[in-house]
Design an enzyme around this catalytic site. Structure first.
Site, PDB file in Angstrom:
ATOM      1  CD  GLU A  11      -3.306  -0.775   1.864  1.00 27.01           C
ATOM      2  OE1 GLU A  11      -3.549   0.409   2.176  1.00 27.01           O
ATOM      3  OE2 GLU A  11      -4.029  -1.714   2.180  1.00 27.01           O
TER       4      GLU A  11
ATOM      5  CG  HIS B  40      -1.612  -3.739   8.481  1.00 27.90           C
ATOM      6  ND1 HIS B  40      -1.706  -5.084   8.205  1.00 27.90           N
ATOM      7  CD2 HIS B  40      -2.739  -3.183   7.973  1.00 27.90           C
ATOM      8  CE1 HIS B  40      -2.828  -5.332   7.557  1.00 27.90           C
ATOM      9  NE2 HIS B  40      -3.471  -4.190   7.403  1.00 27.90           N
TER      10      HIS B  40
END
Length: 483
Positions: free
Chosen positions: A58, A306
């Site tokens: 990402e 995350h």
């Protein structure tokens, strides 16, 4: 947790320091994107010990990548931003050593164009492949990926993620069979007990680094587990209450808070024939200062939604780790043979592995798991077949409907009625053409990809059955109707 123990094989085992992180770097959507990715870049640059290989997911914006390269080039002089799909795959690989080859493998099953609000189809998800030559002469095959997310409780994308795990496993298996050091890492959007995890860890001939280090790690989170327990014992990287983007309240709770939603979605897989885990931990946990107003606690925020996985990989196999892993987590009724069977130096053992990589060393997915894969594929294919028929029927029905509205415009005596008929004809034309394009091009292509997936699994199922038959000394028959 303490570092995973690794028996000394010789006095000079090369170590590779690896980091994997989903950076949540969506343009216009991810809050404080530039500041967070800049902080991630600085932490990578200033890490001690320094990282040798970094895989990011990402990481969508190229200007963020240029900033990353500027910050890290002194310690990681080689890097690759992987271009894929309409808006990019969001994958980056950084290396201390030269990247000799790179490629972007796009998954055949990769989301649906109608789910434009999710974007998986348009980013062209796949595997960022990098071949790196270690100073010792060993070849490191690095595979960085980000599998399709479930999004909803019914998980209608289970088949896509399963097929993507199958493709990832094939790439890893090929690298292992060439006796390269295979490293598969990224955000896999799967839990350790999932079908996708079983496919990769078995068909890919690789081991989950966390389980290599801690083979007794439970697959299911204990009730009332604390955030600290989830991170240190289970290796959870997502949905932790200690992550400011996931925490339930306005303030970061203490580490002994109950953490009911934390999951381990990020992994580093390694080839146990050529490597072993020296140490592994969850990293990038400490928050950073918020540059402006935003969600956080006391002016701080996590660098991503995350946490990262930090692994120290030794370029030599460990019999102790693999024996423990096979005892605790092997899903194969006939596990891979012990990695170190002969006495002597590490070089002699390595030479034995090179010469012995063949059919007797292969590890196959059990038949019941293959049947589960085929069942998942069939359920999704039946759904898509119905959607295909509906869209094509709508396309053909729109043609006479469009003709009828134009005829109505010609004969209508009222301008208002004519206008409405023209408007309706535009709606019919646009929706009919869209359904025709989606049905003929996308859904048709998807159904063919599903058929290809099925035939690959069936072919593999025959090989697995033949292997079991040969080892047991029996004749196991396999019919085409078995699948």
């Amino acid at each position: 947790m303490a570092e995973a123990s690794l028996p000394e094989i010789n006095g000079d085992v090369p170590l590779v320091y690896i980091l994997s992180l989903n950076c949540w770097g969506l343009k216009y959507i991810s809050k404080h994107r530039a500041a967070r990715l800049n902080e991630i870049s600085l932490r990578i640059a200033n890490a001690s010990p320094q990282y040798d290989i970094v895989a990011l997911q990402e990481f969508w914006v190229y200007s963020d990548y240029l900033n990353l390269r500027q910050k890290t080039s002194a310690v990681l002089p080689y890097g690759k931003f992987y271009f894929s799909g309409a808006i990019g795959g969001g994958l980056v690989v950084l290396s201390k050593w030269p990247i000799e080859q790179s490629s972007m493998f796009r998954y055949p099953l990769n989301g649906r164009p109608t789910a434009f609000f999710r974007g998986d189809f348009y980013v062209g998800k796949g595997v960022a492949c990098a071949t790196i030559r270690h100073p010792s002469g060993r070849i490191l095959d690095v595979f960085n990926t980000h599998l399709h997310a479930p999004y909803e409780q019914t998980d209608t994308y289970l088949c896509h993620r399963t097929a993507q795990a199958w493709e990832m496993a094939k790439l890893l298996r090929g690298a292992v069979q060439k006796n390269h050091v295979a490293i598969g890492l990224g955000d896999f959007n799967m839990i350790p007990s999932s079908l996708a995890h079983r496919i990769i860890s078995t068909n890919g001939l690789v081991s989950d680094s966390w389980l290599s280090a801690y083979p007794d790690t439970p697959s299911i989170r204990p009730p009332n587990a604390t955030a600290q327990h989830n991170i240190e014992v289970l290796g959870t990287t997502c949905d932790s209450v200690l992550n400011t983007w996931r925490m339930p309240g306005p303030n970061i709770p203490p580490q002994d808070s109950v953490d009911p939603r934390a999951q381990r979605l990020d992994y580093v897989f390694h080839s146990p024939r050529t490597s072993s885990v020296r140490a592994i931990k969850v990293a990038m946990i400490d928050p950073m200062q918020i540059p402006s107003e935003g969600k956080g606690s006391g002016g701080v925020m996590s660098v991503s939604d995350h946490f990262a996985v930090d692994v120290v990989l030794a370029l030599a196999p460990s019999e102790e780790q693999q024996n423990a892993l096979n005892r605790g987590h092997s899903m194969d009724p006939q596990p891979m043979r012990t990695l170190i069977e002969v006495a002597g130096s590490a070089r002699a053992q390595e030479a034995d592995l090179v010469g012995q990589v063949g059919e007797k060393d292969e590890k196959y997915i059990p038949q019941e798991v293959l049947n589960e894969i085929l069942a998942v594929r069939k359920k999704y294919a039946d759904r898509e077949q119905k959607e295909y028929k509906w869209r094509i029927a709508h396309f053909w029905a729109s043609i006479p409907a469009l003709v009828a509205t134009h005829v109505g415009v010609w004969w209508s005596p009222h301008n208002g009625v004519s206008f409405m008929l023209v408007f309706v004809s535009w709606v019919i034309a646009v929706t009919g053409v869209m359904d025709g394009l989606i049905g003929f091009i996308f859904t048709g292509s998807e159904l063919r990809a599903l058929k290809e997936f099925e035939e690959e699994v069936v072919m593999y199922k025959k090989l697995a059955a033949a292997s079991v038959s040969a080892k047991s000394g029996t004749n196991a028959s396999f019919r085409e109707t078995d699948h």
